[in-house]
Scaffold this motif. Structure first.
Motif, PDB file in Angstrom:
ATOM      1  N   ARG A 275      12.047  -9.619  -3.666  1.00  0.00           N
ATOM      2  CA  ARG A 275      11.907 -10.196  -5.013  1.00  0.00           C
ATOM      3  C   ARG A 275      10.548  -9.842  -5.605  1.00  0.00           C
ATOM      4  N   GLN A 276       9.501  -9.921  -4.790  1.00  0.00           N
ATOM      5  CA  GLN A 276       8.167  -9.559  -5.261  1.00  0.00           C
ATOM      6  C   GLN A 276       8.115  -8.092  -5.687  1.00  0.00           C
ATOM      7  N   LEU A 277       8.693  -7.213  -4.876  1.00  0.00           N
ATOM      8  CA  LEU A 277       8.691  -5.789  -5.205  1.00  0.00           C
ATOM      9  C   LEU A 277       9.442  -5.520  -6.506  1.00  0.00           C
ATOM     10  N   LYS A 278      10.606  -6.148  -6.658  1.00  0.00           N
ATOM     11  CA  LYS A 278      11.401  -5.940  -7.870  1.00  0.00           C
ATOM     12  C   LYS A 278      10.658  -6.435  -9.111  1.00  0.00           C
ATOM     13  N   ASP A 279       9.826  -7.490  -8.954  1.00  0.00           N
ATOM     14  CA  ASP A 279       9.038  -8.022 -10.067  1.00  0.00           C
ATOM     15  C   ASP A 279       7.798  -7.192 -10.361  1.00  0.00           C
ATOM     16  N   GLU A 280       7.197  -6.606  -9.322  1.00  0.00           N
ATOM     17  CA  GLU A 280       5.862  -6.025  -9.477  1.00  0.00           C
ATOM     18  C   GLU A 280       5.786  -4.506  -9.440  1.00  0.00           C
ATOM     19  N   ILE A 281       6.779  -3.835  -8.875  1.00  0.00           N
ATOM     20  CA  ILE A 281       6.711  -2.373  -8.729  1.00  0.00           C
ATOM     21  C   ILE A 281       7.554  -1.713  -9.816  1.00  0.00           C
TER      22      ILE A 281
ATOM     23  N   GLY B 282      20.166 -12.626   8.288  1.00  0.00           N
ATOM     24  CA  GLY B 282      20.455 -13.228   9.586  1.00  0.00           C
ATOM     25  C   GLY B 282      21.913 -13.561   9.811  1.00  0.00           C
ATOM     26  N   ARG B 283      22.641 -13.855   8.734  1.00  0.00           N
ATOM     27  CA  ARG B 283      24.058 -14.217   8.859  1.00  0.00           C
ATOM     28  C   ARG B 283      24.751 -13.952   7.533  1.00  0.00           C
ATOM     29  N   PRO B 284      26.045 -13.724   7.548  1.00  0.00           N
ATOM     30  CA  PRO B 284      26.764 -13.406   6.305  1.00  0.00           C
ATOM     31  C   PRO B 284      26.585 -14.462   5.214  1.00  0.00           C
ATOM     32  N   GLN B 285      26.408 -15.733   5.610  1.00  0.00           N
ATOM     33  CA  GLN B 285      26.243 -16.810   4.631  1.00  0.00           C
ATOM     34  C   GLN B 285      24.943 -16.671   3.836  1.00  0.00           C
ATOM     35  N   ASP B 286      24.041 -15.815   4.288  1.00  0.00           N
ATOM     36  CA  ASP B 286      22.774 -15.609   3.576  1.00  0.00           C
ATOM     37  C   ASP B 286      22.886 -14.552   2.475  1.00  0.00           C
ATOM     38  N   ALA B 287      24.071 -14.072   2.220  1.00  0.00           N
ATOM     39  CA  ALA B 287      24.252 -13.035   1.190  1.00  0.00           C
ATOM     40  C   ALA B 287      23.778 -13.525  -0.175  1.00  0.00           C
ATOM     41  N   TRP B 288      23.918 -14.812  -0.452  1.00  0.00           N
ATOM     42  CA  TRP B 288      23.454 -15.337  -1.741  1.00  0.00           C
ATOM     43  C   TRP B 288      21.944 -15.190  -1.876  1.00  0.00           C
ATOM     44  N   LEU B 289      21.216 -15.309  -0.767  1.00  0.00           N
ATOM     45  CA  LEU B 289      19.763 -15.111  -0.804  1.00  0.00           C
ATOM     46  C   LEU B 289      19.421 -13.655  -1.091  1.00  0.00           C
ATOM     47  N   ALA B 290      20.203 -12.750  -0.556  1.00  0.00           N
ATOM     48  CA  ALA B 290      19.986 -11.332  -0.840  1.00  0.00           C
ATOM     49  C   ALA B 290      20.207 -11.066  -2.326  1.00  0.00           C
ATOM     50  N   THR B 291      21.197 -11.721  -2.918  1.00  0.00           N
ATOM     51  CA  THR B 291      21.431 -11.585  -4.354  1.00  0.00           C
ATOM     52  C   THR B 291      20.245 -12.155  -5.127  1.00  0.00           C
ATOM     53  N   TRP B 292      19.762 -13.324  -4.722  1.00  0.00           N
ATOM     54  CA  TRP B 292      18.593 -13.939  -5.367  1.00  0.00           C
ATOM     55  C   TRP B 292      17.391 -13.007  -5.307  1.00  0.00           C
ATOM     56  N   SER B 293      17.223 -12.312  -4.186  1.00  0.00           N
ATOM     57  CA  SER B 293      16.063 -11.440  -3.996  1.00  0.00           C
ATOM     58  C   SER B 293      16.153 -10.153  -4.808  1.00  0.00           C
ATOM     59  N   ARG B 294      17.335  -9.897  -5.400  1.00  0.00           N
ATOM     60  CA  ARG B 294      17.620  -8.686  -6.175  1.00  0.00           C
ATOM     61  C   ARG B 294      17.753  -7.448  -5.296  1.00  0.00           C
ATOM     62  N   ALA B 295      18.117  -7.661  -4.040  1.00  0.00           N
ATOM     63  CA  ALA B 295      18.347  -6.530  -3.135  1.00  0.00           C
ATOM     64  C   ALA B 295      19.524  -5.707  -3.649  1.00  0.00           C
TER      65      ALA B 295
ATOM     66  N   SER C  81       0.827  -1.202   0.000  1.00  0.00           N
ATOM     67  CA  SER C  81       0.000   0.000   0.000  1.00  0.00           C
ATOM     68  C   SER C  81       0.866   1.259   0.000  1.00  0.00           C
ATOM     69  N   ALA C  82       1.895   1.275   0.832  1.00  0.00           N
ATOM     70  CA  ALA C  82       2.786   2.442   0.905  1.00  0.00           C
ATOM     71  C   ALA C  82       3.499   2.676  -0.418  1.00  0.00           C
ATOM     72  N   LEU C  83       3.973   1.609  -1.040  1.00  0.00           N
ATOM     73  CA  LEU C  83       4.678   1.756  -2.313  1.00  0.00           C
ATOM     74  C   LEU C  83       3.717   2.159  -3.429  1.00  0.00           C
TER      75      LEU C  83
ATOM     76  N   PRO D 271       4.978 -13.423   8.522  1.00  0.00           N
ATOM     77  CA  PRO D 271       5.149 -14.617   7.696  1.00  0.00           C
ATOM     78  C   PRO D 271       5.824 -14.335   6.357  1.00  0.00           C
ATOM     79  N   ALA D 272       5.900 -13.091   5.948  1.00  0.00           N
ATOM     80  CA  ALA D 272       6.541 -12.757   4.669  1.00  0.00           C
ATOM     81  C   ALA D 272       7.939 -12.225   4.939  1.00  0.00           C
ATOM     82  N   GLY D 273       8.961 -13.023   4.640  1.00  0.00           N
ATOM     83  CA  GLY D 273      10.343 -12.614   4.858  1.00  0.00           C
ATOM     84  C   GLY D 273      10.769 -11.531   3.888  1.00  0.00           C
ATOM     85  N   GLY D 274      11.672 -10.681   4.337  1.00  0.00           N
ATOM     86  CA  GLY D 274      12.106  -9.546   3.551  1.00  0.00           C
ATOM     87  C   GLY D 274      12.733  -9.898   2.213  1.00  0.00           C
TER      88      GLY D 274
END
Length: 135
Positions: free
Chosen positions: A74-80, A91-104, A48-50, A66-69
């Motif tokens: 990824r949803q925002l990058k696809d839809e906005i 949560g931890r440095p090893q999760d950086a690949w997930l941030a890349t996947w999300s297009r952050a 709504s804010a976006l 329930p909706a992780g950032g």
């Protein structure tokens, strides 16, 4: 320079939203505008804010429930159209690949390191597109 920048902070945890606000402060760097925070605890509130426009940067909690950032990012990058830059808290440095996947556009670990968060947020504020005034 723009007078203020709006930073949307999404987390289901009020303490996490507060940590982000306190860590980045009102001006994360001298060469960026003062920051006003828009806090959202749910995905519908984020969407709504976006949809209303005026958000310069989003900070999303990767551990939100329930909706992780990262999924939200990824949803925002696809839809906005012209999605604002997004910083995710991981949560931890090893999760950086997930941030890349999300297009952050940037990621910092949680618990929040004030220096790292302020630096990443200031970088995104410097690079942001002009404010989207609606979809």
């Amino acid at each position: 320079m723009q007078q203020t920048a709006t930073v949307l902070v999404y987390s289901d945890d009020a303490n996490t939203r507060e940590q982000v606000r306190l860590a980045a402060g009102r001006r994360p760097a001298p060469d960026v505008p003062r920051v006003e925070y828009l806090e959202c605890a749910t995905l519908p509130a984020v969407l709504s804010a976006l949809d209303k426009g005026g958000v310069d940067v989003c900070v999303l909690d990767g551990e939100a429930v329930p909706a992780g950032g990262m999924g939200v990012c990824r949803q925002l990058k696809d839809e906005i159209f012209h999605c604002p830059p997004v910083l995710v808290l991981i949560g931890r440095p090893q999760d950086a690949w997930l941030a890349t996947w999300s297009r952050a556009d940037a990621a910092v670990t949680h618990p929040v390191d004030p220096m790292a968060l302020a630096e990443a947020l200031a970088g995104l504020l410097r690079e942001r597109r002009p404010v989207n005034s609606g979809s």
